[in-house]
Design an enzyme around this catalytic site. Structure first.
Site, PDB file in Angstrom:
ATOM      1  N   ALA A   1      -7.694 -39.912 -32.498  1.00  0.00           N
ATOM      2  CA  ALA A   1      -8.854 -39.471 -31.101  1.00  0.00           C
ATOM      3  C   ALA A   1      -9.845 -39.498 -30.713  1.00  0.00           C
ATOM      4  O   ALA A   1     -10.628 -39.860 -31.487  1.00  0.00           O
ATOM      5  CB  ALA A   1      -7.443 -37.984 -31.689  1.00  0.00           C
TER       6      ALA A   1
ATOM      7  N   GLY B   1      -5.251 -39.357 -35.982  1.00  0.00           N
ATOM      8  CA  GLY B   1      -4.553 -39.874 -35.043  1.00  0.00           C
ATOM      9  C   GLY B   1      -3.719 -40.782 -34.916  1.00  0.00           C
ATOM     10  O   GLY B   1      -2.938 -40.721 -34.332  1.00  0.00           O
TER      11      GLY B   1
ATOM     12  N   GLU C   1      -1.147 -39.699 -37.534  1.00  0.00           N
ATOM     13  CA  GLU C   1      -0.208 -38.765 -36.762  1.00  0.00           C
ATOM     14  C   GLU C   1       0.527 -39.927 -36.090  1.00  0.00           C
ATOM     15  O   GLU C   1       1.596 -39.025 -36.380  1.00  0.00           O
ATOM     16  CB  GLU C   1      -1.055 -37.802 -36.324  1.00  0.00           C
ATOM     17  CG  GLU C   1      -1.631 -37.073 -37.432  1.00  0.00           C
ATOM     18  CD  GLU C   1      -2.590 -36.119 -36.842  1.00  0.00           C
ATOM     19  OE1 GLU C   1      -3.775 -36.511 -36.175  1.00  0.00           O
ATOM     20  OE2 GLU C   1      -2.504 -34.701 -37.402  1.00  0.00           O
TER      21      GLU C   1
ATOM     22  N   GLU D   1      -9.810 -35.340 -40.237  1.00  0.00           N
ATOM     23  CA  GLU D   1     -10.759 -34.749 -39.902  1.00  0.00           C
ATOM     24  C   GLU D   1     -11.854 -33.788 -40.383  1.00  0.00           C
ATOM     25  O   GLU D   1     -12.508 -33.631 -40.017  1.00  0.00           O
ATOM     26  CB  GLU D   1      -9.440 -33.535 -38.976  1.00  0.00           C
ATOM     27  CG  GLU D   1      -8.828 -35.006 -37.728  1.00  0.00           C
ATOM     28  CD  GLU D   1      -8.013 -35.620 -38.140  1.00  0.00           C
ATOM     29  OE1 GLU D   1      -7.682 -35.924 -39.709  1.00  0.00           O
ATOM     30  OE2 GLU D   1      -6.990 -35.971 -37.601  1.00  0.00           O
TER      31      GLU D   1
HETATM   32  N1  CO8 Z   1     -12.423 -42.148 -31.141  1.00  0.00           N
HETATM   33  C1  CO8 Z   1     -13.849 -43.015 -30.266  1.00  0.00           C
HETATM   34  N2  CO8 Z   1     -14.500 -44.192 -29.884  1.00  0.00           N
HETATM   35  C2  CO8 Z   1     -14.076 -44.626 -31.648  1.00  0.00           C
HETATM   36  C3  CO8 Z   1     -13.400 -43.569 -32.427  1.00  0.00           C
HETATM   37  C4  CO8 Z   1     -12.691 -43.180 -32.417  1.00  0.00           C
HETATM   38  N3  CO8 Z   1     -11.684 -41.995 -33.259  1.00  0.00           N
HETATM   39  N4  CO8 Z   1     -13.234 -44.577 -33.542  1.00  0.00           N
HETATM   40  C5  CO8 Z   1     -14.087 -46.081 -33.153  1.00  0.00           C
HETATM   41  N5  CO8 Z   1     -13.922 -45.550 -31.786  1.00  0.00           N
HETATM   42  C6  CO8 Z   1     -15.317 -46.489 -31.155  1.00  0.00           C
HETATM   43  C7  CO8 Z   1     -16.759 -46.591 -32.197  1.00  0.00           C
HETATM   44  O1  CO8 Z   1     -17.418 -46.074 -31.205  1.00  0.00           O
HETATM   45  C8  CO8 Z   1     -17.237 -48.688 -31.608  1.00  0.00           C
HETATM   46  O2  CO8 Z   1     -17.852 -47.925 -29.499  1.00  0.00           O
HETATM   47  P1  CO8 Z   1     -18.835 -49.088 -29.490  1.00  0.00           P
HETATM   48  O3  CO8 Z   1     -19.012 -50.311 -29.667  1.00  0.00           O
HETATM   49  O4  CO8 Z   1     -19.212 -48.521 -27.948  1.00  0.00           O
HETATM   50  O5  CO8 Z   1     -20.130 -47.971 -30.775  1.00  0.00           O
HETATM   51  C9  CO8 Z   1     -15.907 -48.943 -31.178  1.00  0.00           C
HETATM   52  O6  CO8 Z   1     -14.869 -48.137 -31.816  1.00  0.00           O
HETATM   53  C10 CO8 Z   1     -16.494 -49.919 -32.719  1.00  0.00           C
HETATM   54  O7  CO8 Z   1     -16.460 -49.180 -33.840  1.00  0.00           O
HETATM   55  P2  CO8 Z   1     -16.750 -49.103 -35.024  1.00  0.00           P
HETATM   56  O8  CO8 Z   1     -18.296 -49.779 -34.607  1.00  0.00           O
HETATM   57  O9  CO8 Z   1     -18.057 -48.395 -35.563  1.00  0.00           O
HETATM   58  O10 CO8 Z   1     -16.378 -50.200 -36.203  1.00  0.00           O
HETATM   59  P3  CO8 Z   1     -16.790 -50.770 -36.997  1.00  0.00           P
HETATM   60  O11 CO8 Z   1     -15.724 -51.774 -37.906  1.00  0.00           O
HETATM   61  O12 CO8 Z   1     -17.858 -49.962 -37.544  1.00  0.00           O
HETATM   62  O13 CO8 Z   1     -15.839 -49.001 -38.057  1.00  0.00           O
HETATM   63  C11 CO8 Z   1     -13.541 -47.293 -38.468  1.00  0.00           C
HETATM   64  C12 CO8 Z   1     -14.810 -48.980 -37.857  1.00  0.00           C
HETATM   65  C13 CO8 Z   1     -14.211 -47.400 -39.576  1.00  0.00           C
HETATM   66  C14 CO8 Z   1     -12.406 -46.772 -37.704  1.00  0.00           C
HETATM   67  C15 CO8 Z   1     -14.303 -46.624 -37.368  1.00  0.00           C
HETATM   68  O14 CO8 Z   1     -14.996 -46.999 -35.653  1.00  0.00           O
HETATM   69  C16 CO8 Z   1     -14.391 -44.675 -37.227  1.00  0.00           C
HETATM   70  O15 CO8 Z   1     -14.524 -44.187 -38.680  1.00  0.00           O
HETATM   71  N6  CO8 Z   1     -14.188 -44.375 -36.697  1.00  0.00           N
HETATM   72  C17 CO8 Z   1     -13.614 -42.983 -36.178  1.00  0.00           C
HETATM   73  C18 CO8 Z   1     -12.515 -42.942 -37.182  1.00  0.00           C
HETATM   74  C19 CO8 Z   1     -11.680 -40.983 -37.198  1.00  0.00           C
HETATM   75  O16 CO8 Z   1     -12.540 -40.288 -37.547  1.00  0.00           O
HETATM   76  N7  CO8 Z   1     -10.297 -40.561 -36.371  1.00  0.00           N
HETATM   77  C20 CO8 Z   1     -10.046 -39.633 -36.695  1.00  0.00           C
HETATM   78  C21 CO8 Z   1     -10.940 -39.300 -35.638  1.00  0.00           C
HETATM   79  S1  CO8 Z   1     -10.328 -37.464 -35.423  1.00  0.00           S
HETATM   80  C22 CO8 Z   1      -8.533 -37.646 -35.234  1.00  0.00           C
HETATM   81  O17 CO8 Z   1      -7.992 -38.829 -34.675  1.00  0.00           O
HETATM   82  C23 CO8 Z   1      -7.977 -36.415 -34.920  1.00  0.00           C
HETATM   83  C24 CO8 Z   1      -6.635 -36.505 -34.457  1.00  0.00           C
HETATM   84  C25 CO8 Z   1      -6.106 -34.521 -34.187  1.00  0.00           C
HETATM   85  C26 CO8 Z   1      -6.298 -34.244 -32.516  1.00  0.00           C
HETATM   86  C27 CO8 Z   1      -6.034 -32.988 -32.224  1.00  0.00           C
HETATM   87  C28 CO8 Z   1      -7.121 -32.266 -31.046  1.00  0.00           C
HETATM   88  C29 CO8 Z   1      -7.005 -31.276 -30.661  1.00  0.00           C
END
Ligand code: CO8
Length: 258
Positions: free
Chosen positions: A63, A108, A111, A131
């Site tokens: 998400a 997500g 999920e 999360e």
């Molecule tokens: N949300 C928003 N933006 C994201 C996300 C995300 N989950 N994942 C990646 N991005 C964006 C980055 O911010 C980045 O944007 P920008 O270039 O503008 O800075 C772009 O995508 C590329 O990402 P990275 O530069 O970070 O790429 P890397 O190769 O260095 O890393 C990763 C890749 C490891 C996947 C890293 O991006 C990461 O850790 N992402 C987050 C993963 C995460 O924690 N996901 C879980 C999120 S929580 C969730 O999903 C809860 C679901 C239930 C919700 C219920 C709501 C109540």
């Protein structure tokens, strides 16, 4: 459709979440587009759906953390419901849905893959529920579907530790059915989908419903669910055609979804 593409290839539909600049992270707009696309799938024409992400790096990286960062309690709950509603629509779609996981499937992303009937992934795929490292619980069904898929002990370890796992481990614990080289992912998944599409569509739908509904019931009730869906296949064109083809030693079958 803005963030979600839909392509029809014969009797197979391919839904692609298309927000590669954010690794296909699910914000409200993506979820809205996904709902519109899923509701638009003609389940009488399409016999199997594939769900994947755009690009070669990520299926869905979760998400949208930026969007979630400023939510109030009520908004957080509403966002969870928004995702849950669309994921449940995918899970209960009458036709099978295969997740073609082409990279990160985190939060997500893991999920939504679990709301599909089964998962095939590329060798660069990474799964996880990160999360608790962000101060929240999984909120799009992760606590429920992961425990049902890989067992409560493994699900609890993955969720409490927030540790990501690679494709081979996801395969070992039964989260994915097959791991293939990245370039072979879509051909392999399309072949599986086409194979499903060649089988009797009413029977396939009834199998999906029997498995899904039966898993939510006790065994006494579950076998009755199966009996009804089994009985529901008889006197259909497809049952008569399938059995006639066997008895007449014909390979070709003309299943018509009727
Ligand atoms: N949300 C928003 N933006 C994201 C996300 C995300 N989950 N994942 C990646 N991005 C964006 C980055 O911010 C980045 O944007 P920008 O270039 O503008 O800075 C772009 O995508 C590329 O990402 P990275 O530069 O970070 O790429 P890397 O190769 O260095 O890393 C990763 C890749 C490891 C996947 C890293 O991006 C990461 O850790 N992402 C987050 C993963 C995460 O924690 N996901 C879980 C999120 S929580 C969730 O999903 C809860 C679901 C239930 C919700 C219920 C709501 C109540």
């Amino acid at each position: 459709m803005g963030f979600v593409n839909y392509e029809v290839k014969g009797a197979v539909g391919v839904v692609t979440i298309n927000r590669p600049e954010a690794l296909n992270a699910l914000n409200s707009a993506v979820l809205d587009d996904l709902k519109t696309v899923i509701e638009g799938v003609d389940v009488n024409e399409i016999r199997c759906l594939i769900l994947t992400g755009a690009g070669e790096k990520s299926f869905v990286a979760g998400a949208d953390i930026g969007e979630m960062s400023s939510l109030t309690k009520a908004e957080g709950e509403a966002f969870g419901k928004k995702g849950n509603d669309i994921f449940r629509q995918i899970e209960t779609l009458p036709i099978p849905v295969i997740a073609a996981v082409n990279g990160f499937a985190l939060g997500g992303g893991c999920e939504i893959a679990m709301s599909c009937d089964f998962r095939i992934c590329s060798d660069n795929a990474v799964f996880g529920q990160p999360e608790v490292g962000l101060g929240i619980t999984p909120g799009f069904g992760g606590t429920q579907r992961l425990a049902r898929l890989v067992g409560p002990g493994m699900a609890k370890q993955m969720i409490y530790t927030a540790r990501n796992i690679k494709a081979d481990e996801a395969f070992r614990i039964g989260l994915v059915n097959q791991v293939v080289p990245q370039e072979e992912l879509m051909p392999v998944v399309e072949k599986i989908a086409n194979g499903i599409a060649m089988n009797a569509p009413i029977a396939v739908r009834n199998c999906k419903k029997a498995i899904n509904d039966g898993l939510e019931a006790g065994m006494e009730e579950a076998i009755v669910i199966e009996e009804k869906l089994f009985g529901g296949c008889f006197e259909t064109h497809d049952q008569m055609e399938g059995m006639s083809a066997f008895l007449e030693k014909r390979k070709e079958k003309n299943f018509t979804n009727s």
